[in-house]
Design a protein around this motif. Structure first.
Motif, mmCIF file in Angstrom:
data_model
loop_
_atom_site.group_PDB
_atom_site.id
_atom_site.type_symbol
_atom_site.label_atom_id
_atom_site.label_comp_id
_atom_site.label_asym_id
_atom_site.label_seq_id
_atom_site.Cartn_x
_atom_site.Cartn_y
_atom_site.Cartn_z
ATOM 1 N N GLU B 376 -56.518 33.509 -21.150
ATOM 2 C CA GLU B 376 -56.901 33.711 -22.552
ATOM 3 C C GLU B 376 -55.777 33.183 -23.429
ATOM 4 O O GLU B 376 -54.596 33.399 -23.135
ATOM 5 N N VAL B 377 -56.129 32.431 -24.462
ATOM 6 C CA VAL B 377 -55.101 31.856 -25.329
ATOM 7 C C VAL B 377 -55.526 31.999 -26.790
ATOM 8 O O VAL B 377 -56.697 32.117 -27.106
ATOM 9 N N THR B 378 -54.523 31.970 -27.642
ATOM 10 C CA THR B 378 -54.747 31.938 -29.078
ATOM 11 C C THR B 378 -54.059 30.697 -29.611
ATOM 12 O O THR B 378 -52.904 30.456 -29.295
ATOM 13 N N SER B 379 -54.773 29.894 -30.374
ATOM 14 C CA SER B 379 -54.108 28.803 -31.085
ATOM 15 C C SER B 379 -54.142 29.142 -32.561
ATOM 16 O O SER B 379 -55.039 29.846 -33.025
ATOM 17 N N SER B 380 -53.162 28.652 -33.275
ATOM 18 C CA SER B 380 -53.076 28.997 -34.688
ATOM 19 C C SER B 380 -52.714 27.760 -35.483
ATOM 20 O O SER B 380 -51.783 27.045 -35.127
ATOM 21 N N VAL B 381 -53.455 27.484 -36.522
ATOM 22 C CA VAL B 381 -53.134 26.359 -37.390
ATOM 23 C C VAL B 381 -53.159 26.827 -38.842
ATOM 24 O O VAL B 381 -53.755 27.851 -39.156
ATOM 25 N N GLU B 382 -52.510 26.061 -39.687
ATOM 26 C CA GLU B 382 -52.544 26.350 -41.113
ATOM 27 C C GLU B 382 -53.693 25.547 -41.711
ATOM 28 O O GLU B 382 -53.574 24.357 -41.984
ATOM 29 N N ALA B 383 -54.826 26.200 -41.867
ATOM 30 C CA ALA B 383 -55.974 25.553 -42.493
ATOM 31 C C ALA B 383 -55.750 25.536 -44.006
ATOM 32 O O ALA B 383 -54.888 26.249 -44.506
#
Lengths: 169, 444
Positions: B376-383
């Motif tokens: 399980e992974v979480t990716s995070s971006v600045e939308a």
């Protein structure tokens, strides 16, 4: 000791509470939550800490005290037909130390219920309503646990694995 | 860190802390929790006094706003309790656009999910694609070539400009400045044409794919982007020339919808509204992804925390995006646009037509997908609207076991009541414009 997250000699995958606690002894979350953790996982540079569902508020308060001040996300994963069936995943971020942890609690399928963390983070409000709506997990102490996405008279919880994606129910 | 124009709202104490570190132990008040529609209706009947006993407090009214109201930016329904024109409480009713995308993802192969991510936050398709691709690449432990990373950054920033242009146009139109809308959409059209040239689609681009990007950009595209970036800063000045000294614009924005940094953190606000409240946090700089650590840019922060501050922060962000785009164009490396992973990434057409092995890979990927290791992974971006996370769980098969999107708009909407309480109905419109919501992202 170098930062275990950026240190290339840290293994990419560590499983089990004691192994993770040993390898990441300096991690703020491990130090802050140590007495509450029942299982831990360090996988793909992400820390997942499992806690007992009855301790969820205490775990959130401990995370907050350890500097993880921003509640990002809460969602559920339905591991049907495995028991305990529902995995509630909370994603917590520290704006100051720029780290993210995942706190996980597993709930069994007969009357899935966990304490609401809206008293710790009001931002959990919509997320808990969404989990209630789509998975049918109850949150004790939530101010108004109603459906948020589906209509009020909807039957069933669409994101459960025994709810079909297409065709008839 | 760059503090933009400091315009102190009267009676608002200046916050020195910009990281939120000292706010960790903050205990939020119960009334930060945004009510449900039923709460608003029930509390309003509680405010009614027996007829004739108190004529002043006898007149709170429940007002329904939306879901077809043009200033709610889609299908947001608000139920407001108003005393005269003053908002006492406010409850959003969402779900009108709920299409069950998260459920649909569970029945698709990993690669088939990408086009669906476009349709979530339909103003920033490239950002959605990037967030999803990053999550799956993390599961697969794929290394992405530098050229693909630079192209991702370039198109992410163009998407940010495009999304901010829609925000500025519609926000100004809500306040009554109709001209700005036309100018903003004129420039947005240029960006959409660039998107069409690279991906074949104006809005639903699906350009960023798992393992890299979909197609080699056309030869003249860099020239076209440079031409756009050359004229665009003067266009930002043009918008500011229409708005910054406009007395109506200032009167409607300044001092309206104040959000304190403590409340912003407690309510899960991210992106420009968080930075306008004085918290200096940007995922691109603080937790870099897709090679953002190689780019130099400022993160605009304001400590004022009102609708005006959010306007100033977003205008500065557009300027910073232009800088990042230029750096990406200048530093664009040579090389492949996809990772080397023949069992995951479709071969190009020529290889597929001439090499047996590529044909087999193509056939296998299209008919069976590819298996992704358990995890399980979480990716995070600045939308453009704030922090966007994708939580992907794999059970080792070719279809994702669970895909969950954390969209900034969903959390930011919870701060609506805190920002609107005690203000006028007209200010609710200004506040909705300032938090820049897309209902497709909220309802999913």
């Amino acid at each position: 000791m170098p930062d275990p997250i950026t240190n290339p000699s840290t293994p990419t995958a560590i499983f089990g509470k004691d192994a993770v606690a040993e390898a990441l002894a300096d991690h703020a979350a491990i130090r802050g939550l140590a007495p509450l953790i029942t299982d831990a996982k360090w996988d793909r540079k992400e820390l997942t800490l499992t806690v007992d569902p009855s301790n969820i508020i205490a775990a959130m308060q401990a995370a907050q005290a350890a500097g993880y001040n921003f509640f990002e996300d809460a969602t559920a994963v339905d591991w049907y037909p495995t028991e305990p069936r529902f995995q509630i995943s909370y994603s917590i971020l520290s704006i100051s130390i720029k780290q993210r942890i995942r706190i996980v609690a597993r709930l069994s399928s007969d009357s899935p219920r966990i304490d609401s963390i809206t008293s710790v983070w009001p931002s959990a409000n919509f997320y808990e309503r969404e989990i209630f709506d789509l998975f049918g997990v109850q949150f004790s102490g939530h101010p108004r646990l109603t459906r948020i996405m589906m209509p009020d008279n909807w039957e069933g919880h669409p994101l459960r694995k025994d709810y079909p994606v297409e065709g008839y129910r | 860190m760059a503090f933009v124009e400091e315009l102190e709202a009267p009676g608002v104490a200046k916050k020195k802390d910009t990281t939120g570190a000292t706010l960790a132990g903050f205990r939020p008040a119960e009334d930060l929790i945004i009510p449900d529609v039923k709460d608003v209706v029930e509390s309003s009947t509680g405010h009614h006094h027996p007829h004739g006993s108190d004529p002043v407090s006898d007149n709170t009214m429940v007002l329904n706003m939306g879901p077809q109201h043009p200033s709610t930016h889609g299908v947001l329904r608000l139920v407001l309790e108003v005393d005269g024109e003053t908002v006492i409480s406010c409850a959003p009713d969402i779900g009108y656009l709920h299409t069950g995308i998260e459920k649909t993802c569970e029945a698709k192969f990993y690669a088939q999910v990408t086009p669906m991510t476009d349709r979530i936050d339909y103003l920033c398709p490239m950002t959605n694609n990037t967030a999803y691709a990053l999550a799956v690449e993390k599961l697969l432990e794929l290394e992405i070539p530098e050229r693909a990373q630079y192209l991702r950054v370039l198109f992410n920033e163009l998407t940010r400009i495009q999304s901010h242009l829609v925000w500025l146009g519609t926000h100004a139109m809500d306040i009554g400045a109709l001209t700005v809308f036309l100018y903003c959409f004129r420039e947005r059209e240029d960006i959409l044409r660039i998107f069409e040239a690279v991906s074949g689609q104006r809005m639903m681009t699906s350009y960023v794919r798992i393992g890299g990007i979909a197609l080699e950009p056309p030869l003249d595209i860099y020239k076209r982007i440079r031409e756009f970036l050359r004229i665009f800063p003067s266009k930002i000045e043009e918008y500011e020339g229409l708005l910054n000294a406009n007395p109506i614009w200032m009167g409607r924005l300044k001092g309206v919808g104040y959000l304190s940094p403590e409340n912003a953190i407690a309510l899960g606000v991210t992106g420009p509204p968080l930075r306008a409240s004085g918290i200096d946090f940007d995922v691109r700089r603080d937790m870099p992804y897709s090679g953002y650590e190689k780019f130099k840019f400022n993160v605009p922060v304001s400590t004022v925390g009102d609708v005006w501050a959010r306007y100033i922060v977003r205008m500065q962000e557009m300027r910073e995006s232009v800088k990042i785009c230029l750096q990406a164009l200048d530093g664009m490396p040579e090389g492949r646009i996809v990772a080397y992973a023949p069992k995951i990434i479709l071969p190009d057409r020529e290889q597929m037509k001439t090499q047996m092995e590529s044909l087999i890979h193509h056939f296998k990927i299209v008919t069976e997908g590819f298996q992704v290791p358990t995890g399980e992974v979480t990716s995070s971006v600045e939308a453009p609207h704030g922090m966007m996370n994708y939580y992907v769980v794999s059970d080792g098969t070719a279809k994702p076991y669970r895909v969950h999107m954390r969209n900034p708009d969903f959390a930011t909407l919870q701060a609506l009541e805190t920002m609107c309480k005690g203000q006028l109905i007209a200010d609710v419109v200004a506040v909705i414009g300032s938090i820049d919501i897309v209902l497709g992202a909220i309802d999913r």
